[in-house]
Design an enzyme around this catalytic site. Structure first.
Site, PDB file in Angstrom:
ATOM      1  N   CYS A 125       0.840  -1.137  -0.009  1.00 18.46           N
ATOM      2  CA  CYS A 125       0.020  -0.013   0.019  1.00 18.46           C
ATOM      3  C   CYS A 125       0.726   1.137   0.110  1.00 18.46           C
ATOM      4  O   CYS A 125       1.812   1.491   0.922  1.00 18.46           O
ATOM      5  CB  CYS A 125      -0.870   0.034   1.120  1.00 18.46           C
ATOM      6  N   GLY A 262     -11.812  -3.296  -8.799  1.00 15.77           N
ATOM      7  CA  GLY A 262     -12.028  -2.387  -7.713  1.00 15.77           C
ATOM      8  C   GLY A 262     -12.841  -1.215  -8.168  1.00 15.77           C
ATOM      9  O   GLY A 262     -13.961  -1.058  -8.058  1.00 15.77           O
TER      10      GLY A 262
HETATM   11  C1  FMN Z   1     -10.486   3.353  -2.189  1.00 18.47           C
HETATM   12  C2  FMN Z   1      -9.522   2.075  -2.214  1.00 18.47           C
HETATM   13  C3  FMN Z   1      -9.178   1.413  -1.276  1.00 18.47           C
HETATM   14  C4  FMN Z   1      -7.780   0.295  -1.541  1.00 18.47           C
HETATM   15  N1  FMN Z   1      -7.781  -0.524  -0.381  1.00 18.47           N
HETATM   16  C5  FMN Z   1      -6.916  -1.326  -0.451  1.00 18.47           C
HETATM   17  C6  FMN Z   1      -6.420  -2.340   0.674  1.00 18.47           C
HETATM   18  O1  FMN Z   1      -7.235  -2.190   2.033  1.00 18.47           O
HETATM   19  N2  FMN Z   1      -5.687  -3.294   0.330  1.00 18.47           N
HETATM   20  C7  FMN Z   1      -4.930  -3.545  -0.584  1.00 18.47           C
HETATM   21  O2  FMN Z   1      -4.207  -4.375  -0.811  1.00 18.47           O
HETATM   22  N3  FMN Z   1      -5.339  -2.738  -1.713  1.00 18.47           N
HETATM   23  C8  FMN Z   1      -6.487  -1.630  -1.571  1.00 18.47           C
HETATM   24  N4  FMN Z   1      -6.480  -0.787  -2.775  1.00 18.47           N
HETATM   25  C9  FMN Z   1      -5.786  -1.205  -4.000  1.00 18.47           C
HETATM   26  C10 FMN Z   1      -6.853  -2.082  -4.921  1.00 18.47           C
HETATM   27  O3  FMN Z   1      -6.968  -3.481  -4.271  1.00 18.47           O
HETATM   28  C11 FMN Z   1      -6.267  -2.403  -6.273  1.00 18.47           C
HETATM   29  O4  FMN Z   1      -5.078  -2.986  -6.171  1.00 18.47           O
HETATM   30  C12 FMN Z   1      -6.105  -1.065  -7.114  1.00 18.47           C
HETATM   31  O5  FMN Z   1      -7.029  -0.283  -6.739  1.00 18.47           O
HETATM   32  C13 FMN Z   1      -6.007  -1.186  -8.560  1.00 18.47           C
HETATM   33  O6  FMN Z   1      -7.375  -1.731  -8.998  1.00 18.47           O
HETATM   34  P1  FMN Z   1      -8.258  -1.163  -9.754  1.00 18.47           P
HETATM   35  O7  FMN Z   1      -7.998   0.016 -10.654  1.00 18.47           O
HETATM   36  O8  FMN Z   1      -9.321  -2.013 -10.077  1.00 18.47           O
HETATM   37  O9  FMN Z   1      -9.265  -0.521  -8.494  1.00 18.47           O
HETATM   38  C14 FMN Z   1      -7.504  -0.031  -2.583  1.00 18.47           C
HETATM   39  C15 FMN Z   1      -8.031   0.702  -3.678  1.00 18.47           C
HETATM   40  C16 FMN Z   1      -8.976   1.762  -3.763  1.00 18.47           C
HETATM   41  C17 FMN Z   1      -9.370   2.558  -4.794  1.00 18.47           C
END
Ligand code: FMN
Length: 303
Positions: A125, A262
């Site tokens: 993260c 996500g």
């Molecule tokens: C609001 C938000 C909260 C997230 N919280 C976490 C988390 O708690 N743990 C984690 O491993 N990734 C977290 N992520 C990352 C997502 O799991 C993912 O790796 C990233 O957003 C890329 O995918 P996407 O473009 O489909 O959102 C978060 C992403 C967003 C947007």
């Protein structure tokens, strides 16, 4: 036709919920499963409760969003109660955990071994508080210790989630494989990124910096999956900017055995899962693919 397998775990289709979006309660995760996802990854949680950053913690930008939530969560004792209420029948439940030391990860793994099907280690993260998050996943030595401590304690497969915010993602991927990871998921958010409010001349997010997700990061995620596929022998889960079936096919051709979604849920709602499954099946039939397995990594080799 859509089923896939990630290190021995069967998924009825290649789609799962990514960590951090709608993954805080059993009811939202059950909703995602009913909407067509084969698996859910919980929001990342730690041993003790964490409050995270003050609002604003997310902001929309062209091509996606920037977030700095700060890994807020109610701690493992509270989170276990939610995990136990998720419908595991023919679904895959994955807990995402984070800590600062190998001991913390090991203790967390022991707490949840019995109630989930897989464990994802969030070592990536980009906006976590000091000592947590990407600072682990940017350090091969510490990542090795954390993955092997988690593996020693785990009774279910362990996934290491990688950060793209490194010079060479294949190095950390190989380190996690050497340490015993059963699979890798990639990528966590990209950055840090920033949005400035020009009326008040200040960054919008309370943490100023955050991680970028959504459409804009997809080409980077696809290229990372492609490179890591050539560097390791363990299965990959692709994540980053997936909105439609074409995106899923790109990740599978790059080398992913499954994918996570996500940010697209914020734009398209939970129906994104069933829409992609339907469209993916039509694509496979039209192109003559009989299984996901035969599509994995097809973009490699040959010039
Ligand atoms: C609001 C938000 C909260 C997230 N919280 C976490 C988390 O708690 N743990 C984690 O491993 N990734 C977290 N992520 C990352 C997502 O799991 C993912 O790796 C990233 O957003 C890329 O995918 P996407 O473009 O489909 O959102 C978060 C992403 C967003 C947007």
């Amino acid at each position: 036709m859509l089923e896939t397998n990630v290190c021995g775990v069967h998924f009825k289709n290649p789609l799962m919920l990514a960590a951090g979006i709608m993954g805080s309660t059993a009811s939202s995760m059950n909703w995602i499963l009913k909407s067509g996802a084969a698996g859910v990854v919980s929001k990342s949680f730690s041993l003790k409760p964490h409050s995270g950053y003050h609002n604003p913690t997310t902001v929309s930008v062209d091509g996606g969003i920037i977030n700095a939530i700060g890994l807020s969560n109610p701690g493992v004792d509270n989170f276990k109660e939610e995990l136990m209420k998720i419908n595991r029948e023919n679904n895959v439940v994955i807990a995402s955990i984070y800590g600062a030391t190998p001991d913390e990860f090991e203790t967390l793994v022991c707490e949840i071994n019995d109630i989930v099907d897989m464990i994802e280690l969030n070592i990536s993260c980009p906006h976590a508080m000091e000592g947590y998050g990407a600072s682990i996943g940017q350090d091969c030595n510490l990542s090795h210790k954390i993955v092997s401590a988690s593996k020693d304690a785990a009774e279910v497969p362990v996934i290491a989630k990688l950060t793209p915010n490194v010079t060479d993602i294949t190095e950390i991927a190989k380190t996690c494989e050497d340490a015993g990871a059963d699979a890798l998921s990639l990528i966590n958010t990209l950055g840090p990124g920033m949005k400035i409010n020009i009326d008040v001349a200040k960054p919008v997010l309370s943490n100023k910096f955050g991680g970028m997700s959504g459409k804009a990061i997809k080409p980077i995620a696809v290229s990372n999956v492609y490179s890591v596929f050539e560097a390791v022998d363990i299965p990959l889960i692709g994540v980053g900017g997936i909105y439609n079936f074409e995106d899923v096919v790109e990740f599978i051709f790059a080398g992913a055995s499954a994918v996570q979604i996500g940010t697209a849920i914020m734009d398209k709602g939970v129906d994104v899962f069933s829409t992609i499954n339907d469209d993916l099946e039509v694509f496979m039939k039209t192109k003559g693919y009989g299984s996901i397995d035969e599509m994995i990594g097809l973009a490699h080799g040959g010039d």
